[in-house]
Design an enzyme around this catalytic site. Sequence first.
Site, PDB file in Angstrom:
ATOM      1  N   HIS A   1     -28.048 -34.279   1.585  1.00 40.55           N
ATOM      2  CA  HIS A   1     -26.620 -34.329   1.878  1.00 40.55           C
ATOM      3  C   HIS A   1     -26.161 -35.737   2.249  1.00 40.55           C
ATOM      4  CE1 HIS A   1     -26.779 -30.018   1.569  1.00 40.55           C
ATOM      5  NE2 HIS A   1     -25.462 -30.035   1.522  1.00 40.55           N
TER       6      HIS A   1
ATOM      7  N   TRP B   1     -25.751 -28.974  -8.567  1.00 41.47           N
ATOM      8  CA  TRP B   1     -26.068 -29.151  -7.139  1.00 41.47           C
ATOM      9  C   TRP B   1     -26.811 -27.936  -6.605  1.00 41.47           C
ATOM     10  CZ3 TRP B   1     -26.558 -32.916  -3.798  1.00 41.47           C
ATOM     11  CH2 TRP B   1     -26.659 -32.611  -2.440  1.00 41.47           C
ATOM     12  N   TRP B   2     -26.332 -26.746  -6.956  1.00 40.83           N
ATOM     13  CA  TRP B   2     -27.006 -25.533  -6.505  1.00 40.83           C
ATOM     14  C   TRP B   2     -28.449 -25.498  -6.989  1.00 40.83           C
ATOM     15  CZ3 TRP B   2     -22.853 -21.373  -8.064  1.00 40.83           C
ATOM     16  CH2 TRP B   2     -21.795 -21.424  -7.161  1.00 40.83           C
TER      17      TRP B   2
END
Length: 109
Positions: free
Chosen positions: A27, A81-82
């Site tokens: 992140h 992203w997932w």
Amino acid sequence: MKNMTKIRKAGVMFVHKNKFDEYEKRHNELWQEMKTAIHEHGGSNYSIFLEEETGKLFSYIELESEEKWEQLAQTDICKKWWAYMQDIMETNSDNSPIYQPLRDVFYLG
């Protein structure tokens, strides 16, 4: 004049207990394309907090509209992203995070 009232949305997700550092690292290095997509889909003031004892993640975001936000899930960058995050989190079969929405019970603006 456009209504600029933000929708406040919060929920709970889970990160695997041995992956806290990796979750934070990913992140902190959030892809620019993902940041742009979040903003383009009406998201702002996005925060995620970790409860280390349980691996519970508390997320908070302000939205322009629920409909616009839901469209983000259909984008290629979100799906990418997932897929990138699925190995360190509890996820659904489509790699989306298992997300439990929280009910808004108090706000002091």
